[in-house]
Design a protein around this motif. Structure first.
Motif, PDB file in Angstrom:
ATOM      1  N   VAL A   1      -5.641   1.386   1.131  1.00 13.89           N
ATOM      2  CA  VAL A   1      -5.533   0.108   1.760  1.00 13.89           C
ATOM      3  C   VAL A   1      -4.860   0.293   2.972  1.00 13.89           C
ATOM      4  O   VAL A   1      -3.619   0.908   2.827  1.00 13.89           O
ATOM      5  CB  VAL A   1      -4.773  -0.701   0.618  1.00 13.89           C
ATOM      6  CG1 VAL A   1      -4.111  -2.115   1.139  1.00 13.89           C
ATOM      7  CG2 VAL A   1      -5.563  -0.827  -0.714  1.00 13.89           C
TER       8      VAL A   1
ATOM      9  N   THR B   1       0.704  -1.066   0.041  1.00 12.67           N
ATOM     10  CA  THR B   1      -0.085   0.042   0.063  1.00 12.67           C
ATOM     11  C   THR B   1       0.842   1.281  -0.081  1.00 12.67           C
ATOM     12  O   THR B   1       2.038   1.215   0.680  1.00 12.67           O
ATOM     13  CB  THR B   1      -0.994   0.073   1.064  1.00 12.67           C
ATOM     14  OG1 THR B   1      -1.778   1.200   1.290  1.00 12.67           O
ATOM     15  CG2 THR B   1      -0.340  -0.017   2.440  1.00 12.67           C
TER      16      THR B   1
ATOM     17  N   HIS C   1      -3.089   1.766  -8.552  1.00 13.41           N
ATOM     18  CA  HIS C   1      -2.605   1.985  -7.120  1.00 13.41           C
ATOM     19  C   HIS C   1      -1.290   2.269  -7.362  1.00 13.41           C
ATOM     20  O   HIS C   1      -0.510   1.135  -7.592  1.00 13.41           O
ATOM     21  CB  HIS C   1      -3.168   0.843  -6.431  1.00 13.41           C
ATOM     22  CG  HIS C   1      -2.619   1.053  -4.974  1.00 13.41           C
ATOM     23  ND1 HIS C   1      -2.834   0.162  -3.897  1.00 13.41           N
ATOM     24  CD2 HIS C   1      -2.301   2.134  -4.213  1.00 13.41           C
ATOM     25  CE1 HIS C   1      -2.474   0.322  -2.880  1.00 13.41           C
ATOM     26  NE2 HIS C   1      -2.136   1.912  -2.951  1.00 13.41           N
TER      27      HIS C   1
END
Length: 267
Positions: A258, A117, A144
């Protein structure tokens, strides 16, 4: 599972950090010598994806891509169905070793699994797949950023090598781009909570090696001094953002930052 760690020869302190991290979670790793952009200044002149037309990748960013490509080649040449790639500044969740011990928990349709993350908002499918040890998998539906830790199938590694054979692109913009997944039929998952994160997000010992050169190029381009967008443009941006949220909700998707799994083992 084969765990590959990208590390520059001039960064022994980062190798020591990773050695300690893997020892902490009880897992072995293999060092992959990173390509040093400082020693190859021509890299920034190589052909780059149109995505970087406004601000070209620096030589170090291109070197980073080729360092990851070296890992992809190792995965392709190996016998294991999956391989894990890590940059040399990650911090692991205390339970990371349980998942890195083998790949039996990986869904059969998974081509790419983002293990880290960066604490930026992304979008995942609501459907959840438990993989044990407190971790779950969700289909990743939005890029991401970050390439500090991820898992690849041999087929995905092969296709990534082909996609970057003649043109350079930022690593994370390629691997976790839904457009790449759609064009190649790849399935991308996000592990929640994350298995790892870059140390810069939880400490201050290992700052990014790419950021100074990237930031300097951003300032030199004049983009850093762009005026604030007018009110009408900002309103349109918020309208589009709201529309995307509604569309994601209707498609059973949700926004998420996340979280990182607990770093310290519970008593």
């Amino acid at each position: 599972m084969r765990c590959l760690v990208i590390n520059l020869d001039r960064s022994p302190e980062r190798l020591a950090h990773m050695t300690a991290e893997f020892a902490r979670i009880g897992t072995a790793f293999e060092r992959v010598v990173a390509i040093d952009g400082c020693q190859h200044p021509y890299l920034g002149l190589q052909p780059q994806h149109a995505l970087h037309a406004v601000q070209r990748l620096s030589g170090s960013e291109v070197a980073c891509l080729h360092s990851h490509r070296a890992c992809w080649a190792i995965i392709v040449q190996g016998d294991a169905p999956y391989g894990a790639v890590f940059e040399d500044d990650v911090v692991f969740s205390a339970k990371a070793g349980a998942l890195l011990a083998d790949a039996n928990w990986v869904p059969a349709d998974a081509d790419i699994v983002k293990l880290e993350t960066t604490f930026h908002t992304t979008v995942i499918q609501r459907e959840r797949f438990s993989v044990g040890h407190g971790f779950s998998m969700f289909r990743l539906r939005k890029n991401h950023i970050g390439a500090g830790g991820y898992l690849l199938s041999r087929e995905a590694a092969r296709d990534l090598l082909l996609a970057t054979e003649e043109v350079n692109v930022a690593v994370d913009n390629l691997i976790f781009d839904p457009a790449f997944a759609t064009s190649t039929g790849k399935t991308i998952y996000q592990l929640v909570p994350a298995l790892c994160t870059q140390e810069q997000f939880v400490g201050a010992k290992l700052p990014s090696l790419l950021a100074p050169e990237r930031d300097a190029a951003w300032v030199a381009s004049g983009l850093a001094n762009k005026r604030r967008k007018p009110l009408t443009a900002r309103i349109r941006r918020e309208v589009r953002r709201t529309a995307r949220w509604i569309a994601d909700f209707c498609r059973f998707r949700r926004q998420i930052v996340v979280p990182l799994g607990a770093i310290e083992a519970a008593d």
